[in-house]
Write a protein that holds these residues in place. Structure first.
Motif, mmCIF file in Angstrom:
data_model
loop_
_atom_site.group_PDB
_atom_site.id
_atom_site.type_symbol
_atom_site.label_atom_id
_atom_site.label_comp_id
_atom_site.label_asym_id
_atom_site.label_seq_id
_atom_site.Cartn_x
_atom_site.Cartn_y
_atom_site.Cartn_z
ATOM 1 N N ALA A 136 19.260 -11.868 -24.142
ATOM 2 C CA ALA A 136 18.262 -11.718 -25.196
ATOM 3 C C ALA A 136 18.723 -10.814 -26.334
ATOM 4 O O ALA A 136 18.092 -10.773 -27.389
ATOM 5 C CB ALA A 136 16.969 -11.176 -24.599
ATOM 6 N N LEU A 137 19.829 -10.090 -26.152
ATOM 7 C CA LEU A 137 20.329 -9.196 -27.191
ATOM 8 C C LEU A 137 20.940 -9.987 -28.342
ATOM 9 O O LEU A 137 21.394 -11.128 -28.169
ATOM 10 C CB LEU A 137 21.387 -8.253 -26.608
ATOM 11 C CG LEU A 137 20.915 -7.281 -25.520
ATOM 12 C CD1 LEU A 137 22.114 -6.592 -24.897
ATOM 13 C CD2 LEU A 137 19.937 -6.260 -26.088
ATOM 14 N N LEU A 138 20.963 -9.395 -29.522
ATOM 15 C CA LEU A 138 21.640 -10.023 -30.653
ATOM 16 C C LEU A 138 23.130 -10.148 -30.370
ATOM 17 O O LEU A 138 23.739 -9.251 -29.777
ATOM 18 C CB LEU A 138 21.437 -9.216 -31.934
ATOM 19 C CG LEU A 138 20.031 -9.137 -32.542
ATOM 20 C CD1 LEU A 138 20.121 -8.575 -33.962
ATOM 21 C CD2 LEU A 138 19.303 -10.460 -32.543
ATOM 22 N N THR A 139 23.706 -11.231 -30.816
ATOM 23 C CA THR A 139 25.153 -11.411 -30.707
ATOM 24 C C THR A 139 25.850 -10.610 -31.807
ATOM 25 O O THR A 139 25.206 -10.087 -32.728
ATOM 26 C CB THR A 139 25.518 -12.890 -30.850
ATOM 27 O OG1 THR A 139 25.146 -13.327 -32.172
ATOM 28 C CG2 THR A 139 24.794 -13.736 -29.811
ATOM 29 N N ASP A 140 27.181 -10.535 -31.731
ATOM 30 C CA ASP A 140 27.940 -9.811 -32.756
ATOM 31 C C ASP A 140 27.705 -10.411 -34.137
ATOM 32 O O ASP A 140 27.552 -9.681 -35.134
ATOM 33 C CB ASP A 140 29.439 -9.847 -32.426
ATOM 34 C CG ASP A 140 29.792 -8.983 -31.233
ATOM 35 O OD1 ASP A 140 28.962 -8.133 -30.845
ATOM 36 O OD2 ASP A 140 30.894 -9.145 -30.682
ATOM 37 N N SER A 141 27.671 -11.744 -34.221
ATOM 38 C CA SER A 141 27.461 -12.374 -35.532
ATOM 39 C C SER A 141 26.052 -12.109 -36.050
ATOM 40 O O SER A 141 25.851 -11.921 -37.263
ATOM 41 C CB SER A 141 27.727 -13.879 -35.445
ATOM 42 O OG SER A 141 26.845 -14.493 -34.515
ATOM 43 N N GLU A 142 25.077 -12.064 -35.164
ATOM 44 C CA GLU A 142 23.711 -11.754 -35.591
ATOM 45 C C GLU A 142 23.594 -10.296 -36.023
ATOM 46 O O GLU A 142 22.877 -9.987 -36.989
ATOM 47 C CB GLU A 142 22.739 -12.061 -34.450
ATOM 48 C CG GLU A 142 22.540 -13.554 -34.192
ATOM 49 C CD GLU A 142 21.792 -13.845 -32.918
ATOM 50 O OE1 GLU A 142 21.153 -14.910 -32.824
ATOM 51 O OE2 GLU A 142 21.846 -13.007 -31.986
ATOM 52 N N ILE A 143 24.274 -9.408 -35.325
ATOM 53 C CA ILE A 143 24.302 -8.005 -35.752
ATOM 54 C C ILE A 143 24.873 -7.899 -37.155
ATOM 55 O O ILE A 143 24.349 -7.190 -38.026
ATOM 56 C CB ILE A 143 25.134 -7.155 -34.775
ATOM 57 C CG1 ILE A 143 24.410 -7.004 -33.425
ATOM 58 C CG2 ILE A 143 25.460 -5.790 -35.368
ATOM 59 C CD1 ILE A 143 23.288 -5.999 -33.427
ATOM 60 N N ALA A 144 25.977 -8.618 -37.402
ATOM 61 C CA ALA A 144 26.654 -8.539 -38.697
ATOM 62 C C ALA A 144 25.790 -9.074 -39.836
ATOM 63 O O ALA A 144 25.965 -8.679 -40.996
ATOM 64 C CB ALA A 144 27.971 -9.308 -38.638
ATOM 65 N N ALA A 145 24.847 -9.968 -39.539
ATOM 66 C CA ALA A 145 24.001 -10.544 -40.586
ATOM 67 C C ALA A 145 23.097 -9.500 -41.233
ATOM 68 O O ALA A 145 22.690 -9.651 -42.391
ATOM 69 C CB ALA A 145 23.157 -11.677 -39.990
ATOM 70 N N GLY A 146 22.744 -8.443 -40.509
ATOM 71 C CA GLY A 146 21.990 -7.339 -41.091
ATOM 72 C C GLY A 146 20.482 -7.456 -40.960
ATOM 73 O O GLY A 146 19.933 -8.514 -40.623
ATOM 74 N N GLU A 147 19.808 -6.335 -41.240
ATOM 75 C CA GLU A 147 18.376 -6.228 -40.993
ATOM 76 C C GLU A 147 17.551 -7.156 -41.863
ATOM 77 O O GLU A 147 16.479 -7.607 -41.449
ATOM 78 C CB GLU A 147 17.912 -4.779 -41.177
ATOM 79 C CG GLU A 147 18.434 -3.836 -40.106
ATOM 80 C CD GLU A 147 17.819 -2.451 -40.187
ATOM 81 O OE1 GLU A 147 16.873 -2.267 -40.986
ATOM 82 O OE2 GLU A 147 18.279 -1.556 -39.456
ATOM 83 N N ASP A 148 18.009 -7.456 -43.100
ATOM 84 C CA ASP A 148 17.232 -8.361 -43.946
ATOM 85 C C ASP A 148 17.095 -9.732 -43.293
ATOM 86 O O ASP A 148 16.049 -10.382 -43.396
ATOM 87 C CB ASP A 148 17.887 -8.487 -45.321
ATOM 88 C CG ASP A 148 17.743 -7.213 -46.152
ATOM 89 O OD1 ASP A 148 16.866 -6.392 -45.809
ATOM 90 O OD2 ASP A 148 18.501 -7.048 -47.122
ATOM 91 N N VAL A 149 18.146 -10.168 -42.613
ATOM 92 C CA VAL A 149 18.084 -11.444 -41.900
ATOM 93 C C VAL A 149 17.241 -11.304 -40.640
ATOM 94 O O VAL A 149 16.446 -12.184 -40.299
ATOM 95 C CB VAL A 149 19.500 -11.948 -41.568
ATOM 96 C CG1 VAL A 149 19.435 -13.207 -40.694
ATOM 97 C CG2 VAL A 149 20.280 -12.228 -42.847
ATOM 98 N N TRP A 150 17.376 -10.182 -39.935
ATOM 99 C CA TRP A 150 16.607 -9.988 -38.703
ATOM 100 C C TRP A 150 15.106 -10.128 -38.958
ATOM 101 O O TRP A 150 14.375 -10.685 -38.146
ATOM 102 C CB TRP A 150 16.856 -8.611 -38.108
ATOM 103 C CG TRP A 150 18.281 -8.276 -37.777
ATOM 104 C CD1 TRP A 150 19.354 -9.106 -37.806
ATOM 105 C CD2 TRP A 150 18.757 -6.998 -37.376
ATOM 106 N NE1 TRP A 150 20.486 -8.427 -37.449
ATOM 107 C CE2 TRP A 150 20.155 -7.136 -37.176
ATOM 108 C CE3 TRP A 150 18.166 -5.756 -37.169
ATOM 109 C CZ2 TRP A 150 20.951 -6.061 -36.769
ATOM 110 C CZ3 TRP A 150 18.948 -4.688 -36.768
ATOM 111 C CH2 TRP A 150 20.331 -4.843 -36.567
#
Length: 412
Positions: free
Chosen positions: A366-380
């Motif tokens: 359920a944790l964010l992947t490395d690529s999702e982390i890199a996308a940043g909070e605006d995307v989150w």
């Protein structure tokens, strides 16, 4: 010194009453107070008071038909009046089976009733909370997804809590456990292993049956652990392993502590609930969800029932730093991460019929992947958020520090 107050809770009305009457028999100056909330949804509450061996019963009409109004309009003023009566030596409050002791204690300590100069605990010192458990059925109830309504314990038509949420909440918040009856030897060993991890500081009395007699619990209350809860709710940002419970696995029962340093994807966390609600007695802790990066969420489950609440802001959001006490600031400083601040996942899972490794694996996925982390909070922030919106209550001054946003009463 304030007069003593004892709270007794449990789903068996007769056993709760027997526990209170044992205290009253031992001390004739004891007054028992009980509210029957079975007609709460109709705006009617029955109040019973026992003094000098006699009961007086009064039917009350409450315009709002809610627990908070019952507390504010009747119970709290009544307790203040009893505290001022020189003929009263002790008050024992017997909770309706559908009531949980934690919000009641919160109200006693923080709500100033009409006509009062301070909260009830200024004049009635809470000695402790006693939970009466049904020994043969408690473990099954604690792991079930049965609705309170199916057991006839729901307080209103829209009360979607489960039996597990009630029986686990009673035991976890108690200073003394009165266990009435016993299952077969193996189930008793498993139940005791669960209780040792759920309420490690609670004293326990084993009783053959309520009909056979319940002993006076006041001597046990006088010898509680120095760090016993005594009605004080947990801080959602405080330690999760209260009372140093055993962590080793025993008869298939274990206490799993999960600490992770990256956010959950909201939809994948929601999917992981299927695993968290299977074979567990209790899941509780604070989580960091990517779609709400400033806010800490509180997760609390019992059996197949789950509640998710708002637990304030992470201190990584500098706006919140000055709004908390020194203890939380010190705790956050010790765990501070250069990138994430105090944001983290901290969960404790009490497992009785599941494989801990499967729970850890589900949370990892359920944790964010490395690529999702890199996308940043605006995307989150754009991620779909299945947790709903904050719940509002017309009597929210009686709520605790966690505001519920979702309650899933069924196992999915």
């Amino acid at each position: 010194m304030p007069d003593p107050l004892v709270i007794v809770c449990g789903v068996d009305r007769d056993a709760v009453l027997a526990t209170g009457e044992a205290v009253a028999t031992a001390d004739p100056r004891t007054v028992l107070v009980a509210h029957d909330l079975r007609r709460l949804g109709e705006g009617v509450v029955t109040r019973a008071v026992r003094r000098d061996g006699r009961w007086s019963v009064t039917a009350l009409e409450l315009a709002h038909g809610c627990i908070s109004c019952t507390l504010r309009e009747d119970l709290l003023p009544l307790l203040l009046a009893l505290a001022a009566d020189p003929d009263v030596g002790r008050v024992v409050l017997l909770l309706d089976p559908g009531m949980e002791p934690e919000p009641v204690c919160e109200a006693l300590a923080h709500v100033v009733p009409d006509g009062g100069e301070g909260p009830v605990t200024d004049v009635l010192g809470l000695v402790g909370v006693v939970a009466v458990l049904d020994g043969p059925t408690w473990l099954d109830d604690a792991g079930s997804d049965e609705a309170l309504a199916d057991r006839g314990l729901a307080l209103t038509e829209d009360d979607d809590r489960t039996v597990a949420q009630i029986v686990v909440g009673h035991a976890e918040f108690a200073d003394v456990l009165v266990v009435v009856g016993a299952p077969d030897p193996w189930e008793r060993v498993r139940r005791d292993a669960v209780l040792a991890r759920l309420a490690p500081q609670a004293r326990r009395l084993d009783v053959v049956s309520a009909a056979a007699g319940v002993p006076d619990v006041t001597p046990v209350l006088a010898e509680l652990h120095p760090d016993a809860r005594r009605g004080v709710p947990d801080d959602p940002h405080g330690p999760l392993l209260r009372g140093q419970p055993p962590l080793a696995r025993d008869v298939g029962v274990s206490l799993l502590h999960v600490g992770l340093r990256r956010p959950f994807h909201p939809e994948r966390l929601h999917e992981a609930f299927d695993v968290l609600l299977t074979g567990t007695v209790r899941v509780r802790g604070r989580v960091w969800v990517a779609s709400r990066p400033e806010h800490a969420l509180w997760i609390e489950s019992a059996g197949g029932g789950l509640q998710i609440g708002m637990a304030g802001r992470w201190l990584a959001d500098s706006l919140a730093w000055d709004d908390v006490d020194e203890l939380r600031r010190a705790s956050a400083s010790l765990r501070w991460d250069d990138r994430w601040g105090d944001r983290e996942q901290q969960l404790v899972v009490l497992v009785h019929d599941a494989e801990p490794a499967e729970i850890v694996a589900a949370l990892d996925l359920a944790l964010l992947t490395d690529s999702e982390i890199a996308a940043g909070e605006d995307v989150w922030r754009t991620y779909a958020d299945p947790f709903g919106i904050s719940h509002t209550d017309p009597c929210d001054e009686l709520e605790g520090p966690v505001v519920p946003v979702e309650n899933r009463g069924e196992q999915t």
